[in-house]
Design a protein around this motif. Structure first.
Motif, short mmCIF file in Angstrom:
data_model
loop_
_atom_site.label_atom_id
_atom_site.label_comp_id
_atom_site.label_asym_id
_atom_site.label_seq_id
_atom_site.Cartn_x
_atom_site.Cartn_y
_atom_site.Cartn_z
N MET A 1 0.86 -1.17 0.00
CA MET A 1 0.00 0.00 0.00
C MET A 1 0.90 1.24 0.00
SD MET A 1 -3.25 -1.12 0.89
CE MET A 1 -3.77 -2.76 1.29
N HIS A 2 0.63 2.14 -0.88
CA HIS A 2 1.47 3.31 -0.91
C HIS A 2 0.71 4.63 -0.94
CE1 HIS A 2 0.90 2.13 -5.13
NE2 HIS A 2 0.91 3.42 -5.37
N GLU A 3 -0.60 4.60 -1.02
CA GLU A 3 -1.39 5.82 -0.99
C GLU A 3 -2.23 5.81 0.28
OE1 GLU A 3 -1.32 8.48 -3.08
OE2 GLU A 3 0.31 7.48 -4.14
N ILE A 4 -2.13 6.87 1.06
CA ILE A 4 -2.88 6.96 2.30
C ILE A 4 -3.68 8.25 2.28
CG2 ILE A 4 -2.75 7.14 4.80
CD1 ILE A 4 -0.21 5.43 4.68
N SER A 5 -4.96 8.14 2.63
CA SER A 5 -5.82 9.30 2.73
C SER A 5 -6.40 9.34 4.14
CB SER A 5 -6.93 9.24 1.69
OG SER A 5 -7.68 10.42 1.69
N HIS A 6 -6.40 10.52 4.73
CA HIS A 6 -6.90 10.69 6.09
C HIS A 6 -8.21 11.48 6.08
CE1 HIS A 6 -3.19 9.35 8.12
NE2 HIS A 6 -2.60 9.84 7.05
N GLY A 7 -8.97 11.32 7.12
CA GLY A 7 -10.19 12.10 7.28
C GLY A 7 -10.70 12.01 8.70
N GLN A 8 -11.75 12.77 8.97
CA GLN A 8 -12.34 12.75 10.30
C GLN A 8 -13.77 13.25 10.24
OE1 GLN A 8 -9.71 15.34 12.49
NE2 GLN A 8 -11.04 17.09 12.20
N CYS A 9 -14.49 13.00 11.31
CA CYS A 9 -15.85 13.49 11.42
C CYS A 9 -15.83 14.98 11.76
CB CYS A 9 -16.61 12.70 12.49
SG CYS A 9 -15.92 12.91 14.15
N SER A 10 -16.99 15.60 11.82
CA SER A 10 -17.09 17.05 12.07
C SER A 10 -16.48 17.47 13.40
CB SER A 10 -18.56 17.49 12.05
OG SER A 10 -19.13 17.25 10.80
N LYS A 19 -6.00 3.16 3.26
CA LYS A 19 -4.79 2.75 2.55
C LYS A 19 -5.19 2.11 1.23
CE LYS A 19 -2.22 1.64 6.76
NZ LYS A 19 -1.51 0.56 7.48
N LEU A 20 -4.63 2.63 0.14
CA LEU A 20 -4.93 2.14 -1.20
C LEU A 20 -3.64 1.96 -1.99
CD1 LEU A 20 -7.89 4.59 -1.89
CD2 LEU A 20 -8.10 2.14 -1.40
N HIS A 21 -3.74 1.32 -3.15
CA HIS A 21 -2.56 1.06 -3.98
C HIS A 21 -2.30 2.14 -5.01
CE1 HIS A 21 -1.66 -2.99 -2.51
NE2 HIS A 21 -2.96 -3.12 -2.38
N LYS A 22 -3.33 2.90 -5.37
CA LYS A 22 -3.18 3.94 -6.39
C LYS A 22 -3.59 5.28 -5.79
CE LYS A 22 -6.06 1.78 -9.14
NZ LYS A 22 -6.90 1.37 -10.26
N PRO A 23 -3.29 6.38 -6.47
CA PRO A 23 -3.74 7.69 -5.97
C PRO A 23 -5.26 7.72 -5.83
CG PRO A 23 -2.14 7.97 -7.73
CD PRO A 23 -2.47 6.50 -7.68
N LEU A 24 -5.73 8.45 -4.83
CA LEU A 24 -7.15 8.53 -4.52
C LEU A 24 -7.97 8.93 -5.75
CD1 LEU A 24 -9.05 8.20 -2.07
CD2 LEU A 24 -8.87 10.68 -1.76
N SER A 25 -7.44 9.81 -6.56
CA SER A 25 -8.18 10.31 -7.73
C SER A 25 -8.49 9.23 -8.76
CB SER A 25 -7.39 11.44 -8.41
OG SER A 25 -6.13 10.95 -8.85
N GLU A 26 -7.87 8.06 -8.64
CA GLU A 26 -8.11 6.97 -9.58
C GLU A 26 -9.23 6.03 -9.13
OE1 GLU A 26 -4.65 5.00 -11.14
OE2 GLU A 26 -3.44 6.83 -10.89
N TYR A 27 -9.86 6.33 -8.00
CA TYR A 27 -10.95 5.51 -7.49
C TYR A 27 -12.26 6.27 -7.64
CZ TYR A 27 -7.30 2.65 -5.42
OH TYR A 27 -6.21 1.86 -5.24
N THR A 28 -13.32 5.55 -7.95
CA THR A 28 -14.63 6.17 -8.10
C THR A 28 -15.52 5.79 -6.92
OG1 THR A 28 -14.45 6.07 -10.50
CG2 THR A 28 -16.66 6.37 -9.59
N PRO A 29 -16.00 6.78 -6.17
CA PRO A 29 -16.91 6.47 -5.06
C PRO A 29 -18.27 6.02 -5.60
CG PRO A 29 -16.61 8.84 -5.27
CD PRO A 29 -15.71 8.20 -6.29
N SER A 46 -14.31 2.31 -1.43
CA SER A 46 -13.65 1.09 -0.99
C SER A 46 -12.93 0.49 -2.18
CB SER A 46 -14.65 0.08 -0.42
OG SER A 46 -15.50 -0.39 -1.43
N HIS A 47 -12.06 -0.45 -1.88
CA HIS A 47 -11.41 -1.27 -2.90
C HIS A 47 -11.00 -2.56 -2.21
CE1 HIS A 47 -8.42 -2.75 -5.75
NE2 HIS A 47 -9.12 -2.07 -6.64
N PRO A 48 -11.22 -3.72 -2.85
CA PRO A 48 -10.97 -4.98 -2.17
C PRO A 48 -9.53 -5.19 -1.72
CG PRO A 48 -11.37 -5.35 -4.51
CD PRO A 48 -11.68 -3.91 -4.23
N LYS A 49 -8.58 -4.45 -2.28
CA LYS A 49 -7.19 -4.59 -1.86
C LYS A 49 -6.78 -3.49 -0.88
CE LYS A 49 -5.74 -7.01 -5.99
NZ LYS A 49 -4.92 -6.98 -7.19
N GLY A 50 -7.73 -2.65 -0.49
CA GLY A 50 -7.44 -1.56 0.42
C GLY A 50 -7.70 -1.93 1.87
#
Length: 140
Positions: A1-10, A19-29, A46-50
């Motif tokens: 895994m080499h792409e990590i995106s963080h977030g939080q609630c309000s 944690k994903l394998h590709k840049p976030l922009s390459e995934y479709t919600p 989501s992604h099955p390898k994430g």
């Protein structure tokens, strides 16, 4: 895994680390079309390898809807929807609510999905194919 995106609630009481394998922009919600998810801005990623790590300062509120198979997780303090999960083959799998992610604006437009149109068995099989592993921790 080499792409990590963080977030939080309000309120900042629940943090997510995706944690994903590709840049976030390459995934479709996916935008769930059911009434419940429409009401709660149910746009999921989501992604099955994430992998998804959810760290909450207190136990999350859990709700079940529709077929009662999936568990929707909410921050108990601000009531933001965090993720949807399900125990599948002895593993906690799920999808994060994409708008929580700091980098959410880089994602393409969400694709509509209608899991309610699937049988309960078809729904579980679909989730098993597209959801990621979830690690849920309550940290003080």
């Amino acid at each position: 895994m080499h792409e990590i995106s963080h977030g939080q609630c309000s309120c900042g009481g629940t943090h997510v680390k995706l944690k994903l394998h590709k840049p976030l922009s390459e995934y479709t919600p996916r935008r769930c079309s059911c009434d419940y998810c429409t009401q709660h801005d149910g746009i999921y990623l989501s992604h099955p390898k994430g992998e998804l790590l959810i760290e909450a300062s207190q136990p999350l509120t859990e709700e079940k809807q529709g077929s009662q198979q999936a568990t929707i997780l909410f921050c108990p303090a601000c009531n933001d929807m965090i993720a949807v999960t399900c125990q599948i083959n002895d593993q906690l799998k799920g999808a994060v609510r994409a708008p929580l992610l700091k980098d959410y604006p880089v994602l393409p437009h969400a694709q509509p999905v209608s899991p309610a149109s699937l049988s309960p068995e078809e729904r579980l099989n679909r989730w098993d194919q597209v959801w990621l592993l979830v690690d849920l921790k309550v940290v003080q």
